[in-house]
Design a protein around this motif. Structure first.
Motif, PDB file in Angstrom:
ATOM      1  N   PRO A  30       0.823  -1.204   0.000  1.00 60.57           N
ATOM      2  CA  PRO A  30       0.000   0.000   0.000  1.00 60.57           C
ATOM      3  C   PRO A  30       0.864   1.265   0.000  1.00 60.57           C
ATOM      4  CG  PRO A  30       0.123  -0.886   2.219  1.00 60.57           C
ATOM      5  CD  PRO A  30       0.821  -1.877   1.328  1.00 60.57           C
ATOM      6  N   GLY A  31       0.329   2.298  -0.655  1.00 58.03           N
ATOM      7  CA  GLY A  31       0.984   3.587  -0.605  1.00 58.03           C
ATOM      8  C   GLY A  31       1.644   4.038  -1.881  1.00 58.03           C
ATOM      9  N   ILE A  32       1.527   3.282  -2.981  1.00 58.17           N
ATOM     10  CA  ILE A  32       2.134   3.709  -4.234  1.00 58.17           C
ATOM     11  C   ILE A  32       1.158   4.619  -4.975  1.00 58.17           C
ATOM     12  CG2 ILE A  32       3.087   2.958  -6.435  1.00 58.17           C
ATOM     13  CD1 ILE A  32       3.963   0.399  -5.128  1.00 58.17           C
ATOM     14  N   GLY A  33       1.669   5.735  -5.503  1.00 59.77           N
ATOM     15  CA  GLY A  33       0.837   6.656  -6.256  1.00 59.77           C
ATOM     16  C   GLY A  33       0.149   5.968  -7.426  1.00 59.77           C
ATOM     17  N   TRP A  34      -1.078   6.356  -7.710  1.00 61.53           N
ATOM     18  CA  TRP A  34      -1.918   5.662  -8.683  1.00 61.53           C
ATOM     19  C   TRP A  34      -1.369   5.702 -10.101  1.00 61.53           C
ATOM     20  CZ3 TRP A  34      -4.240   7.735 -13.066  1.00 61.53           C
ATOM     21  CH2 TRP A  34      -4.124   9.120 -13.218  1.00 61.53           C
ATOM     22  N   GLU A  35      -0.532   6.678 -10.426  1.00 64.84           N
ATOM     23  CA  GLU A  35      -0.153   6.919 -11.821  1.00 64.84           C
ATOM     24  C   GLU A  35       0.514   5.720 -12.480  1.00 64.84           C
ATOM     25  OE1 GLU A  35      -0.049  10.905  -9.627  1.00 64.84           O
ATOM     26  OE2 GLU A  35       0.615   8.841  -9.221  1.00 64.84           O
ATOM     27  N   TYR A  36       1.273   4.940 -11.721  1.00 66.35           N
ATOM     28  CA  TYR A  36       1.985   3.815 -12.316  1.00 66.35           C
ATOM     29  C   TYR A  36       1.028   2.800 -12.942  1.00 66.35           C
ATOM     30  CZ  TYR A  36       0.624   0.101  -9.129  1.00 66.35           C
ATOM     31  OH  TYR A  36      -0.112  -0.852  -8.461  1.00 66.35           O
ATOM     32  N   LEU A  37      -0.217   2.747 -12.453  1.00 66.85           N
ATOM     33  CA  LEU A  37      -1.178   1.740 -12.905  1.00 66.85           C
ATOM     34  C   LEU A  37      -1.998   2.211 -14.107  1.00 66.85           C
ATOM     35  CD1 LEU A  37      -2.230  -1.108 -12.352  1.00 66.85           C
ATOM     36  CD2 LEU A  37      -3.873  -0.131 -10.728  1.00 66.85           C
ATOM     37  N   ARG A  38      -1.785   3.424 -14.547  1.00 65.71           N
ATOM     38  CA  ARG A  38      -2.551   3.884 -15.709  1.00 65.71           C
ATOM     39  C   ARG A  38      -2.183   3.044 -16.933  1.00 65.71           C
ATOM     40  NH1 ARG A  38      -3.719   9.953 -18.219  1.00 65.71           N
ATOM     41  NH2 ARG A  38      -5.328   9.162 -19.661  1.00 65.71           N
ATOM     42  N   VAL A  39      -3.210   2.611 -17.679  1.00 66.98           N
ATOM     43  CA  VAL A  39      -3.019   1.748 -18.848  1.00 66.98           C
ATOM     44  C   VAL A  39      -3.725   2.379 -20.045  1.00 66.98           C
ATOM     45  CG1 VAL A  39      -3.094  -0.629 -19.698  1.00 66.98           C
ATOM     46  CG2 VAL A  39      -3.158  -0.201 -17.227  1.00 66.98           C
ATOM     47  N   PRO A  40      -3.052   3.284 -20.765  1.00 68.12           N
ATOM     48  CA  PRO A  40      -3.706   3.933 -21.908  1.00 68.12           C
ATOM     49  C   PRO A  40      -4.272   2.959 -22.928  1.00 68.12           C
ATOM     50  CG  PRO A  40      -1.693   5.098 -21.330  1.00 68.12           C
ATOM     51  CD  PRO A  40      -1.707   3.840 -20.509  1.00 68.12           C
ATOM     52  N   HIS A  41      -3.610   1.804 -23.116  1.00 68.81           N
ATOM     53  CA  HIS A  41      -4.132   0.830 -24.066  1.00 68.81           C
ATOM     54  C   HIS A  41      -5.522   0.335 -23.660  1.00 68.81           C
ATOM     55  CE1 HIS A  41      -0.016   0.772 -25.575  1.00 68.81           C
ATOM     56  NE2 HIS A  41      -0.386  -0.020 -26.558  1.00 68.81           N
ATOM     57  N   LEU A  42      -5.779   0.212 -22.365  1.00 73.10           N
ATOM     58  CA  LEU A  42      -7.103  -0.215 -21.906  1.00 73.10           C
ATOM     59  C   LEU A  42      -8.145   0.871 -22.114  1.00 73.10           C
ATOM     60  CD1 LEU A  42      -6.728  -2.225 -18.552  1.00 73.10           C
ATOM     61  CD2 LEU A  42      -7.685  -3.011 -20.728  1.00 73.10           C
ATOM     62  N   THR A  47     -13.767   2.485 -19.984  1.00 82.29           N
ATOM     63  CA  THR A  47     -13.659   3.705 -19.182  1.00 82.29           C
ATOM     64  C   THR A  47     -12.976   3.313 -17.878  1.00 82.29           C
ATOM     65  OG1 THR A  47     -15.675   4.635 -20.138  1.00 82.29           O
ATOM     66  CG2 THR A  47     -14.913   5.557 -18.038  1.00 82.29           C
ATOM     67  N   MET A  48     -11.732   3.748 -17.724  1.00 83.30           N
ATOM     68  CA  MET A  48     -10.957   3.374 -16.555  1.00 83.30           C
ATOM     69  C   MET A  48     -11.138   4.419 -15.453  1.00 83.30           C
ATOM     70  SD  MET A  48      -9.637   0.504 -17.358  1.00 83.30           S
ATOM     71  CE  MET A  48      -8.551   0.330 -15.932  1.00 83.30           C
ATOM     72  N   VAL A  49     -11.479   3.952 -14.279  1.00 79.40           N
ATOM     73  CA  VAL A  49     -11.607   4.803 -13.099  1.00 79.40           C
ATOM     74  C   VAL A  49     -10.487   4.394 -12.149  1.00 79.40           C
ATOM     75  CG1 VAL A  49     -13.069   5.507 -11.170  1.00 79.40           C
ATOM     76  CG2 VAL A  49     -14.101   4.987 -13.406  1.00 79.40           C
ATOM     77  N   TYR A  50      -9.471   5.223 -12.056  1.00 79.66           N
ATOM     78  CA  TYR A  50      -8.292   4.910 -11.247  1.00 79.66           C
ATOM     79  C   TYR A  50      -8.458   5.494  -9.850  1.00 79.66           C
ATOM     80  CZ  TYR A  50      -6.208   4.039 -15.863  1.00 79.66           C
ATOM     81  OH  TYR A  50      -5.935   3.585 -17.134  1.00 79.66           O
ATOM     82  N   ILE A  51      -8.461   4.630  -8.855  1.00 80.76           N
ATOM     83  CA  ILE A  51      -8.545   5.063  -7.468  1.00 80.76           C
ATOM     84  C   ILE A  51      -7.208   5.680  -7.039  1.00 80.76           C
ATOM     85  CG2 ILE A  51      -8.896   4.311  -5.081  1.00 80.76           C
ATOM     86  CD1 ILE A  51     -11.418   4.073  -6.710  1.00 80.76           C
ATOM     87  N   GLU A  52      -7.275   6.819  -6.375  1.00 85.53           N
ATOM     88  CA  GLU A  52      -6.097   7.401  -5.731  1.00 85.53           C
ATOM     89  C   GLU A  52      -6.270   7.151  -4.227  1.00 85.53           C
ATOM     90  OE1 GLU A  52      -3.385  11.446  -5.875  1.00 85.53           O
ATOM     91  OE2 GLU A  52      -5.317  11.393  -6.899  1.00 85.53           O
ATOM     92  N   PRO A  53      -5.734   6.037  -3.712  1.00 80.12           N
ATOM     93  CA  PRO A  53      -6.080   5.608  -2.358  1.00 80.12           C
ATOM     94  C   PRO A  53      -5.786   6.659  -1.293  1.00 80.12           C
ATOM     95  CG  PRO A  53      -4.922   3.866  -3.519  1.00 80.12           C
ATOM     96  CD  PRO A  53      -4.794   5.105  -4.358  1.00 80.12           C
ATOM     97  N   VAL A  54      -6.585   6.636  -0.238  1.00 78.82           N
ATOM     98  CA  VAL A  54      -6.321   7.522   0.896  1.00 78.82           C
ATOM     99  C   VAL A  54      -4.891   7.285   1.373  1.00 78.82           C
ATOM    100  CG1 VAL A  54      -8.713   7.741   1.651  1.00 78.82           C
ATOM    101  CG2 VAL A  54      -7.328   5.841   2.490  1.00 78.82           C
ATOM    102  N   GLY A  55      -4.273   8.383   1.820  1.00 78.03           N
ATOM    103  CA  GLY A  55      -2.876   8.308   2.239  1.00 78.03           C
ATOM    104  C   GLY A  55      -1.900   8.551   1.118  1.00 78.03           C
TER     105      GLY A  55
END
Length: 281
Positions: A30-42, A47-55
Motif C-alpha cells: 500500500p501507498g504507491i501513487g496511482w499513476e503507475y497503474l494507468r493503462v492507456p491501451h485499456l 472507461t478506466m476509473v483509477y482510485i487514488e487511495p487515501v494516504g
C-alpha cells in the motif's frame, strides 16, 4: 469526493479516462501513487476509473496510520463505486490492490460485473514474505556482477515498512524498481522514465491488521474472475496466482511469459487485449 470514516470526513480522489464499459482500478503498495497503474491501451475500450487511495497523492490522510487497512480501502472503494451510480462495474486490483479487490468481491459481489486479480495473492504472512525475499535474492544473484547496487535490494524490501518520510519511501521504491521487471536492464531506456516517476507514501505501510488470508472464502466467490500474473514476478507470481485460480469457481488464469510484476508496462498491448477481451466479452 468526500467520504465519512467514523467521525472523520476524508477526501477520496479518483481519475477517469477512456471510453466503454467502466472498470475501476485499485493500485498496490500500500501507498504507491496511482499513476503507475494507468493503462492507456485499456482506455481505448474501457472507461478506466483509477482510485487514488487515501494516504496517497491528493487524497486525504487518516489521523491514525494504523487505520490504513484492507477494510478501510474497501470502504473507500465502495463509496466510489456507489458514487458512480452504475448498477455494476468491473474491478481490477493490482498487487496489494488485489487484496482489496478480493475482499470487496467477496463482500459486495452484486456490484461487480467482472474481476481482474492482477499479480496478487490470496494470502500473506511469513511464508509469503519469505518467498518474496528469496525471489529478490535470486534477482540479486543474477544481476549483482554487472549491477553491484542490487546487493542492497533485499534489505531495502524488508525495511520499507519502517520508513516514515514520503521522500525516503519514494527513494527506496525507485531504487528497487528494477526487480519488478523481467528485464529492466535490457530495456532501461523504455522503463527508466517510469521508474523516475514512481511515488511512494509512507503512512499506509503503518496499517495494523492480521495477515491477509481469504483462501477459505474464495470458493464462494461468484464474480467472473480473471487471474493474471507475470511468470517472473518475484513477489506475487504464478504460485499465488494458481492458488487463487484453484479456489475460485470457473476463474480464468493467464501467466504472462517474460514478465515481472508490471506486465501492463512491460507488454501493454498484450495485457490490455487480455483484460479488455475478458471484461467486454
Amino acid at each position: 469526493m468526500s467520504v465519512r470514516l467514523g467521525d472523520a470526513v476524508v477526501e477520496q480522489r479518483y481519475h477517469v479516462a477512456g471510453r466503454g464499459p467502466v472498470c475501476v482500478a485499485h493500485p498496490g503498495g500500500p501507498g504507491i501513487g496511482w499513476e503507475y497503474l494507468r493503462v492507456p491501451h485499456l482506455e481505448r475500450s474501457l472507461t478506466m476509473v483509477y482510485i487514488e487511495p487515501v494516504g496517497t497523492g491528493a487524497s486525504g490522510r487518516l489521523d491514525d496510520p494504523q487505520d490504513y487497512t484492507i477494510a478501510t480501502y474497501g470502504h473507500f472503494l465502495h463509496q466510489v463505486i456507489g458514487h458512480l451510480g452504475l448498477d455494476t462495474v468491473a474491478l481490477l486490483g493490482h498487487s496489494h490492490g488485489g487484496f482489496v479487490a478480493q475482499r470487496y468481491a467477496l463482500d459486495h459481489p452484486g456490484h461487480l460485473s467482472g474481476l481482474v486479480l492482477y499479480d496478487t495473492s490470496p494470502v500473506t504472512g511469513e511464508d509469503f514474505w519469505a518467498a518474496a525475499v528469496a525471489g529478490m535474492q535470486d534477482f540479486t544473484r543474477l544481476h549483482v556482477r554487472e549491477h553491484p547496487e542490487v546487493a542492497a535490494f533485499a534489505d531495502a524490501l524488508t525495511t520499507r515498512p519502517e520508513v516514515e518520510d514520503d521522500e525516503e519511501a519514494t527513494a527506496i521504491l525507485r531504487t528497487i524498481a528494477p526487480a519488478y521487471f523481467h528485464d529492466y536492464y535490457g530495456r532501461e531506456a523504455d522503463f527508466a522514465p517510469g521508474r523516475a516517476a514512481l511515488r511512494m507514501y509512507a503512512a499506509p505501510a503503518w496499517g495494523q491488521e492480521p495477515a491477509f488470508d481469504v483462501r477459505g472464502d474464495l470458493p464462494g466467490l461468484s464474480v467472473p474472475t480473471l487471474v493474471v500474473a507475470g511468470a517472473d514476478d518475484f513477489i506475487c507470481g504464478p504460485r499465488w496466482a494458481r492458488m487463487i485460480h484453484e479456489r475460485v469457481p470457473a476463474a480464468e488464469l493467464c501467466i504472462l511469459q517474460r514478465t515481472g510484476h508490471l506486465g501492463h508496462i512491460e507488454h501493454p498491448g498484450e495485457f490490455a487485449a487480455l483484460v479488455a477481451d475478458f471484461l467486454t466479452d
